[in-house]
Write an enzyme that holds these catalytic residues in place. Structure first.
Site, mmCIF file in Angstrom:
data_model
loop_
_atom_site.group_PDB
_atom_site.id
_atom_site.type_symbol
_atom_site.label_atom_id
_atom_site.label_comp_id
_atom_site.label_asym_id
_atom_site.label_seq_id
_atom_site.Cartn_x
_atom_site.Cartn_y
_atom_site.Cartn_z
ATOM 1 N N LYS A 200 0.988 -1.148 0.022
ATOM 2 C CA LYS A 200 0.067 -0.059 0.104
ATOM 3 C C LYS A 200 0.622 1.128 0.076
ATOM 4 O O LYS A 200 0.736 2.240 -0.800
ATOM 5 C CB LYS A 200 -0.988 -0.121 1.229
ATOM 6 C CG LYS A 200 -1.816 1.232 1.441
ATOM 7 C CD LYS A 200 -2.852 1.069 2.259
ATOM 8 C CE LYS A 200 -3.480 2.333 2.739
ATOM 9 N NZ LYS A 200 -4.545 2.274 3.699
ATOM 10 N N GLU A 206 10.342 -4.908 4.526
ATOM 11 C CA GLU A 206 10.331 -6.374 4.161
ATOM 12 C C GLU A 206 10.204 -6.410 2.621
ATOM 13 O O GLU A 206 10.737 -7.185 1.858
ATOM 14 C CB GLU A 206 9.268 -7.125 4.633
ATOM 15 C CG GLU A 206 9.585 -7.363 6.341
ATOM 16 C CD GLU A 206 8.942 -6.251 7.137
ATOM 17 O OE1 GLU A 206 8.734 -5.223 6.630
ATOM 18 O OE2 GLU A 206 9.022 -6.541 8.258
ATOM 19 N N GLY A 261 -4.948 -1.625 4.737
ATOM 20 C CA GLY A 261 -4.063 -2.719 4.448
ATOM 21 C C GLY A 261 -4.600 -4.134 4.730
ATOM 22 O O GLY A 261 -4.699 -5.020 3.738
ATOM 23 N N ARG A 262 -5.246 -4.336 5.988
ATOM 24 C CA ARG A 262 -5.753 -5.649 6.204
ATOM 25 C C ARG A 262 -7.036 -5.895 5.513
ATOM 26 O O ARG A 262 -7.881 -7.022 5.846
ATOM 27 C CB ARG A 262 -5.774 -5.995 7.726
ATOM 28 C CG ARG A 262 -6.569 -4.863 8.398
ATOM 29 C CD ARG A 262 -6.049 -4.912 10.153
ATOM 30 N NE ARG A 262 -6.611 -3.664 10.992
ATOM 31 C CZ ARG A 262 -5.975 -2.448 10.995
ATOM 32 N NH1 ARG A 262 -4.733 -2.510 10.525
ATOM 33 N NH2 ARG A 262 -6.347 -1.574 11.621
ATOM 34 N N GLU A 347 -4.857 -6.520 14.937
ATOM 35 C CA GLU A 347 -4.155 -5.238 14.346
ATOM 36 C C GLU A 347 -5.409 -4.119 14.306
ATOM 37 O O GLU A 347 -5.026 -2.915 14.496
ATOM 38 C CB GLU A 347 -3.674 -5.394 13.054
ATOM 39 C CG GLU A 347 -2.762 -4.203 12.703
ATOM 40 C CD GLU A 347 -1.733 -4.219 11.540
ATOM 41 O OE1 GLU A 347 -2.506 -3.950 10.162
ATOM 42 O OE2 GLU A 347 -0.597 -4.743 11.474
ATOM 43 N N HIS A 378 -5.953 -33.144 18.032
ATOM 44 C CA HIS A 378 -4.724 -33.930 18.675
ATOM 45 C C HIS A 378 -3.481 -33.020 19.050
ATOM 46 O O HIS A 378 -2.291 -33.470 19.200
ATOM 47 C CB HIS A 378 -3.897 -34.967 17.419
ATOM 48 C CG HIS A 378 -5.321 -35.710 16.966
ATOM 49 N ND1 HIS A 378 -5.691 -36.944 17.760
ATOM 50 C CD2 HIS A 378 -6.097 -35.531 16.003
ATOM 51 C CE1 HIS A 378 -6.514 -37.401 16.960
ATOM 52 N NE2 HIS A 378 -7.031 -36.738 16.061
ATOM 53 N N LYS A 506 9.335 -0.371 13.917
ATOM 54 C CA LYS A 506 9.899 -0.297 12.430
ATOM 55 C C LYS A 506 11.047 1.018 12.749
ATOM 56 O O LYS A 506 12.205 0.894 12.367
ATOM 57 C CB LYS A 506 8.751 0.272 11.841
ATOM 58 C CG LYS A 506 7.771 -0.641 11.213
ATOM 59 C CD LYS A 506 6.815 -0.014 10.269
ATOM 60 C CE LYS A 506 5.634 -0.949 9.817
ATOM 61 N NZ LYS A 506 4.717 -0.249 9.271
HETATM 62 O O1 F6P Z 1 3.198 -2.886 9.751
HETATM 63 C C1 F6P Z 1 1.901 -3.284 9.774
HETATM 64 C C2 F6P Z 1 1.355 -2.717 8.433
HETATM 65 O O2 F6P Z 1 1.398 -1.496 7.999
HETATM 66 C C3 F6P Z 1 -0.132 -3.305 7.787
HETATM 67 O O3 F6P Z 1 -1.135 -2.871 8.577
HETATM 68 C C4 F6P Z 1 0.076 -3.538 6.489
HETATM 69 O O4 F6P Z 1 -0.874 -4.540 6.080
HETATM 70 C C5 F6P Z 1 1.521 -3.903 6.287
HETATM 71 O O5 F6P Z 1 2.204 -3.238 7.355
HETATM 72 C C6 F6P Z 1 1.950 -3.911 4.932
HETATM 73 O O6 F6P Z 1 2.056 -2.509 4.502
HETATM 74 P P1 F6P Z 1 2.184 -2.197 3.030
HETATM 75 O O7 F6P Z 1 1.163 -2.769 2.314
HETATM 76 O O8 F6P Z 1 2.025 -0.638 3.064
HETATM 77 O O9 F6P Z 1 3.636 -2.638 2.613
#
Ligand code: F6P
Length: 540
Positions: A200, A206, A261-262, A347, A378, A506
């Site tokens: 987003k 990452e 995002g979620r 979240e 189990h 972060k």
């Molecule tokens: O670190 C949490 C977050 O901001 C989430 O809310 C989001 O889904 C994820 O990181 C990834 O964010 P982006 O889509 O901006 O890379």
């Protein structure tokens, strides 16, 4: 709102009365509980009869929703009010699955354009016309993203495996741990791989690291800079940053700040889902979400699946101090569903500040965890049956299998029902004694063993049942949980759509990264962090 205003003595009386009675007694007293406490939405059934509710307490719970103006809050979300108050944003993921006439007008066209672009690409993949730079058809798609840009698509692509329209392989890379991208790369050939970089913000550490690694791998394997346009797509609100990364304009898919995002798998963040199940399947998925939206907006609270599940969640968190909520899917296709829901729920509702900035002094979002049955039987069911915590469970199960083999699906279904029944009714000392004495055991020994074998029961659960996990049903389920979470946030008076808590880590990771690179800065850290940095450096 304070604990005192929220946790009313009337509700506490209901809780004490019902807990004292026990779930089995409630069934003995009201044999029609199933018809009274079950409801449906377009073929999706919720049985909520195995909960600590009766007519009075259920009425008190639904009045709680009335007193918190739930209906007005729902309307505010759907009509595009700026309900994400700390980020001054609208919350309009529901517009992405709305019928054209329901879309808040200023976004209808953008949504349509983006969807058409997704559908065109899906058609191309299906017809074999989606080709890499050397003319070979794409057969592997790698989604690079994290959190909401990974968990939803990953979960849905897996869940809808029986609806894939091609034999394309889908891989998901999210972790900064290089193990994941390197093992994905081992399964790819540069000429036949398409990377979708989903972010987003297009600033996430990452995702950028993995996207860079993928690009370097692509160039090392034989691809050239000119070939990139045939192998890299991006989905983002930050189209400039994506373009700077080297992705040409025609390969960019938009996202909007009014989609969290979620909550974003309905948008082009769900491109991998669309490519997996084709445009027809993806439209059915959107329709399933929309069907739950209609139900949420119009069904009376007593019959409204997300409202009922939200209120029951509040009931257990705040009145029974249950702390956790388990999600057990008797559907192997939903193996990733608990992981996906963890982000969606925790979240969203992991907050201790009310919308006006005052602190909450009552429990909010539950700790969500789970897995797929029967495997979970189990592993952790022992703790639910006989442990010291009260753990409400959501069971999810289908009545039909996509791949029937002998009686396996019937046994899956009966195991699901057996677990919820065992959790509800338990097993009394008297029954155990009768059984053991009938088998010829000595009374002393039986009395001793009965203490260990005794199962109290009184573990509440919901059961959600559908026929098969189709794209439509999956859409319904996801929208259901989105709205359950929203219902709870309204009752708790918190903003379900921001996530400030994740920011600190972060920032600190950047400072610590710098300290690892520059040992002279490590002394600025606390002694634990400093010691760990030293250990890292000494062990390179
Ligand atoms: O670190 C949490 C977050 O901001 C989430 O809310 C989001 O889904 C994820 O990181 C990834 O964010 P982006 O889509 O901006 O890379």
């Amino acid at each position: 709102m304070t604990h005192k205003e929220f946790i009313s003595s009337e509700m506490m009386d209901h809780k004490n009365r019902l807990q004292g009675k026990g779930l089995k007694a409630l069934f003995d007293q009201e044999p029609q509980r199933f018809s009274k406490y079950s409801t449906q939405c377009d073929g999706l059934l919720l049985d909520f009869s195995k909960n600590f509710i009766d007519e009075q307490s259920f009425a008190a719970l639904t009045s709680l929703a009335v007193s918190k103006n739930l209906r007005q809050n729902i309307d505010a979300m759907f009509s595009g009010k700026y309900i994400n108050n700390t980020e001054n944003r609208q919350v309009l993921h529901t517009a992405l699955r709305a019928r054209p006439e329901e879309i808040p007008c200023q976004y209808g066209e953008q949504i349509e354009v983006a969807r058409k672009k997704m559908f065109a690409l899906a058609d191309k993949l299906e017809s074999g016309d989606l080709k890499g730079s050397t003319g070979k058809p794409i057969n592997t798609i790698v989604n690079i993203g994290v959190g909401g840009s990974d968990l939803g698509p990953f979960m849905a692509v897996e869940a809808l495996q029986h609806y894939h329209t091609t034999s394309t392989r889908f891989l998901f890379v999210s972790n900064i741990d290089p193990v994941q991208i390197s093992s994905a790369m081992k399964q790819c050939h540069w000429e036949t791989t398409l990377f979708i970089v989903c972010s987003k913000t297009f600033t996430t550490l990452e995702t950028l690291a993995n996207a860079n690694a993928a690009r370097s791998w692509f160039l090392q394997q034989g691809g050239s800079i000119q070939d990139i346009k045939h192998h890299f797509l991006a989905v983002s609100t930050n189209l400039e940053a994506a373009a700077e990364f080297g992705i040409p304009e025609e390969n960019l898919f938009p996202m909007w700040d009014w989609v969290g995002g979620r909550y974003s798998l309905w948008s082009a963040i769900g491109l991998s889902i669309c490519l997996a199940i084709g445009k027809k399947g993806f439209q059915q998925f959107l329709d399933g979400g929309n069907s739950m939206d209609q139900h949420y907006r119009s069904a009376p609270y007593e019959k409204n699946i997300p409202v009922i599940m939200g209120l029951l969640g509040v009931w257990y968190s705040d009145y029974f101090q249950s702390q956790t909520q388990a999600m057990i899917c008797y559907d192997q296709n939903l193996v990733q569903f608990p992981n996906y829901l963890q982000q969606l729920d925790m979240e969203s509702n992991g907050k201790t500040v009310q919308k006006d900035g005052s602190a909450t002094d009552y429990a909010t979002g539950a700790i969500l965890w789970g897995g797929v049955g029967t495997n979970t039987q189990h592993s952790f069911h022992q703790l639910i049956h006989q442990g010291s915590h009260l753990i409400p469970v959501d069971f999810i199960v289908g009545t039909q299998s996509h791949v029937p083999i002998a009686n396996q699906h019937r046994d899956l279904f009966s195991n699901c029902l057996a677990q919820s029944q065992a959790m509800m009714q338990g097993r009394s000392i008297e029954t155990l004694m009768e059984e053991m004495l009938a088998k010829g055991m000595q009374r002393d020994e039986a009395e001793q063993l009965a203490k260990h074998r005794f199962i109290e029961g009184n573990k509440p659960s919901n059961t959600l049942v559908y026929q098969r996990l189709t794209p439509f049903v999956l859409g319904q389920l996801i929208a259901l949980y989105e709205h359950k979470i929203f219902t709870q946030s309204v009752i708790w008076n918190i903003n379900a759509f921001d996530q400030w808590g994740v920011e600190l880590g972060k920032q600190l990771s950047k400072t610590i990264g710098t300290a690892i690179e520059n040992p002279e800065q490590a002394h600025q850290q606390d002694s634990s962090t400093q010691g760990l940095i030293n250990f890292y450096q000494n062990n390179q």
